[in-house]
Design an enzyme around this catalytic site. Structure first.
Site, PDB file in Angstrom:
ATOM      1  N   HIS A 115      13.358   6.286  18.194  1.00  0.00           N
ATOM      2  CA  HIS A 115      14.012   6.396  16.895  1.00  0.00           C
ATOM      3  C   HIS A 115      14.967   7.590  16.951  1.00  0.00           C
ATOM      4  O   HIS A 115      14.558   8.693  17.338  1.00  0.00           O
ATOM      5  CB  HIS A 115      12.999   6.642  15.786  1.00  0.00           C
ATOM      6  CG  HIS A 115      12.194   5.438  15.413  1.00  0.00           C
ATOM      7  ND1 HIS A 115      11.538   4.661  16.335  1.00  0.00           N
ATOM      8  CD2 HIS A 115      11.933   4.883  14.201  1.00  0.00           C
ATOM      9  CE1 HIS A 115      10.907   3.675  15.709  1.00  0.00           C
ATOM     10  NE2 HIS A 115      11.132   3.789  14.415  1.00  0.00           N
ATOM     11  N   ASP A 137      11.362  -3.462  10.535  1.00  0.00           N
ATOM     12  CA  ASP A 137      10.779  -2.128  10.504  1.00  0.00           C
ATOM     13  C   ASP A 137       9.333  -2.138   9.978  1.00  0.00           C
ATOM     14  O   ASP A 137       8.399  -2.367  10.725  1.00  0.00           O
ATOM     15  CB  ASP A 137      11.668  -1.205   9.669  1.00  0.00           C
ATOM     16  CG  ASP A 137      11.454   0.269   9.987  1.00  0.00           C
ATOM     17  OD1 ASP A 137      10.719   0.566  10.931  1.00  0.00           O
ATOM     18  OD2 ASP A 137      12.036   1.127   9.294  1.00  0.00           O
ATOM     19  N   ASP A 138       9.160  -1.867   8.683  1.00  0.00           N
ATOM     20  CA  ASP A 138       7.858  -1.865   8.007  1.00  0.00           C
ATOM     21  C   ASP A 138       7.939  -2.842   6.834  1.00  0.00           C
ATOM     22  O   ASP A 138       8.003  -2.428   5.671  1.00  0.00           O
ATOM     23  CB  ASP A 138       7.518  -0.461   7.497  1.00  0.00           C
ATOM     24  CG  ASP A 138       7.418   0.557   8.618  1.00  0.00           C
ATOM     25  OD1 ASP A 138       6.487   0.435   9.428  1.00  0.00           O
ATOM     26  OD2 ASP A 138       8.268   1.472   8.675  1.00  0.00           O
ATOM     27  N   HIS A 143       7.020  -2.199  13.292  1.00  0.00           N
ATOM     28  CA  HIS A 143       5.789  -1.435  13.398  1.00  0.00           C
ATOM     29  C   HIS A 143       4.660  -2.279  12.823  1.00  0.00           C
ATOM     30  O   HIS A 143       4.667  -2.586  11.632  1.00  0.00           O
ATOM     31  CB  HIS A 143       5.909  -0.115  12.640  1.00  0.00           C
ATOM     32  CG  HIS A 143       7.029   0.751  13.128  1.00  0.00           C
ATOM     33  ND1 HIS A 143       6.905   1.565  14.232  1.00  0.00           N
ATOM     34  CD2 HIS A 143       8.306   0.902  12.694  1.00  0.00           C
ATOM     35  CE1 HIS A 143       8.050   2.196  14.447  1.00  0.00           C
ATOM     36  NE2 HIS A 143       8.923   1.799  13.523  1.00  0.00           N
ATOM     37  N   GLU A 194      18.526   8.126  12.292  1.00  0.00           N
ATOM     38  CA  GLU A 194      18.251   7.483  11.003  1.00  0.00           C
ATOM     39  C   GLU A 194      18.453   8.540   9.920  1.00  0.00           C
ATOM     40  O   GLU A 194      19.429   8.516   9.185  1.00  0.00           O
ATOM     41  CB  GLU A 194      16.827   6.933  10.984  1.00  0.00           C
ATOM     42  CG  GLU A 194      16.461   6.261   9.661  1.00  0.00           C
ATOM     43  CD  GLU A 194      14.995   5.898   9.555  1.00  0.00           C
ATOM     44  OE1 GLU A 194      14.665   5.117   8.652  1.00  0.00           O
ATOM     45  OE2 GLU A 194      14.182   6.412  10.346  1.00  0.00           O
ATOM     46  N   HIS A 200      12.379  -4.358  16.403  1.00  0.00           N
ATOM     47  CA  HIS A 200      11.982  -3.092  15.768  1.00  0.00           C
ATOM     48  C   HIS A 200      11.025  -3.410  14.626  1.00  0.00           C
ATOM     49  O   HIS A 200      11.437  -3.651  13.502  1.00  0.00           O
ATOM     50  CB  HIS A 200      13.225  -2.347  15.267  1.00  0.00           C
ATOM     51  CG  HIS A 200      12.947  -0.987  14.711  1.00  0.00           C
ATOM     52  ND1 HIS A 200      13.938  -0.036  14.565  1.00  0.00           N
ATOM     53  CD2 HIS A 200      11.814  -0.396  14.252  1.00  0.00           C
ATOM     54  CE1 HIS A 200      13.428   1.061  14.041  1.00  0.00           C
ATOM     55  NE2 HIS A 200      12.131   0.852  13.835  1.00  0.00           N
TER      56      HIS A 200
END
Length: 339
Positions: free
Chosen positions: A194, A275-276, A16, A197, A14
């Site tokens: 997604h 994630d980011d 991005h 969350e 996961h």
């Protein structure tokens, strides 16, 4: 524990790629592409990364997107991430990209995907990091927009393993994307989404039952429904959890309140991801360390996250077996009885 985690073989599911844009790279790419930023120095950009809420995160994220213009930009962005993977002992990564963020501002789909793919190929040949590529749709846009994006992806069917769904869950139900996901599955793409969350547990059920996802990105609200947790355990439906991101973006106020350790204990196929990472506090080793420090998990428990990630990956069985062997070899070395 820190030494064990740093060298632990890892798999990321996961991530991005747009979320790996470091302040220094944003500043340099803005200069390269003559994009005006509201900052005078790299230090100013770095200070902006200390955002305090979700709206300020999206504002900064969109500003970062604006500096990505050329195929070389996407190559450089992806290559920098792969170097972080090498440093963190990530053996395999499954990268998501968001073409609509770029095509809407005039950057061609081919420019984006070709830059990423060139870097992934170089990362495999020179760094030994295997990979898969996932194309995400923006859930705040229309399904028609997603359908057009799917058509743009068709020439790359052999390079893109799956389609996904990301961006805000609020007021953007998964149900409006059932047609495009059905078309994607018929074309041979796997699916992820997604869910759970910020949105309710019902979104996770929708992702599983209506979008027929292979795994759920985030999914942390599953603990609101014992029946769902039991289903996740029995079906081995994976959750790609992003601990530091969840705290940075306010899903949990602090790591000790996170439910990732409880999910692991209950037998959910839960994984650790970043994630980011440029925006949310760190890459894979940082996330592993944050979880280990918050919950005092044992080395075998921390290694279980890697084992789960191999199982949950989109690798073929022989490739999974090879990664499991490398992980097992590492564990054998670390748990060899002392004579």
């Amino acid at each position: 524990m820190e030494g064990f985690i740093r060298a632990l073989p890892k798999v990321e599911l996961h991530l991005h790629i747009e979320g790996t844009l470091a302040p220094e790279m944003m500043y340099e790419m803005a200069k390269r592409n003559q994009v005006t930023l509201p900052y005078q120095t790299v230090a100013d950009v770095r200070a902006a990364y200390e955002f305090s809420d979700l709206p300020s995160f999206f504002s900064l994220y969109n500003l970062g997107i604006s500096v990505l213009r050329t195929e070389q930009d996407f190559y450089d962005l992806t290559w920098a991430y792969l170097e972080c993977c090498k440093n963190d002992h990530v053996l395999h990564t499954e990268i998501s990209f968001d073409p609509q963020l770029h095509t809407r501002r005039g950057v061609a789909f081919a420019t984006v995907v070709n830059g990423i793919l060139r870097a992934l190929q170089a990362g495999y040949s020179t760094l030994g990091i295997s990979n898969r590529l996932i194309m995400c749709f923006q859930r705040d846009l229309s399904e028609q927009d997603a359908l057009e994006t799917l058509q743009q992806a068709m020439p790359y069917k052999d390079k893109i393993i799956a389609v996904g769904l990301d961006s805000s869950e609020q007021e953007n139900p998964l149900e409006k994307f059932t047609q495009v996901f059905e078309m994607a599955r018929q074309a041979g793409f796997l699916t992820v989404a997604h869910a759970g969350e910020y949105g309710p547990v019902a979104n996770i059920w929708s992702a599983i039952e209506q979008l027929q996802v292979s795994r759920v990105d985030h999914g942390i609200r599953c603990t609101d429904d014992d029946e769902l947790v039991e289903h996740l355990v029995s079906s081995r439906t994976p959750l790609t959890v992003c601990p530091l991101s969840n705290v940075k973006l306010g899903v949990f106020s602090k790591m000790s309140e996170h439910n990732i350790a409880a999910l692991l204990e209950r037998g959910v196929c839960v994984t650790i991801n970043s994630d980011d990472p440029a925006y949310c506090g760190g890459y894979m080793t940082d996330n592993f360390m944050a979880v280990a420090n918050a919950f005092k998990l044992s080395k075998p428990e921390m290694a279980k996250f890697s084992w789960n990630a191999i199982e949950a990956s989109f690798l073929i069985p022989d490739e999974k077996t090879a990664l499991q062997a490398r992980l097992q070899h590492y564990l054998d070395l670390n748990f060899r009885p002392i004579i």
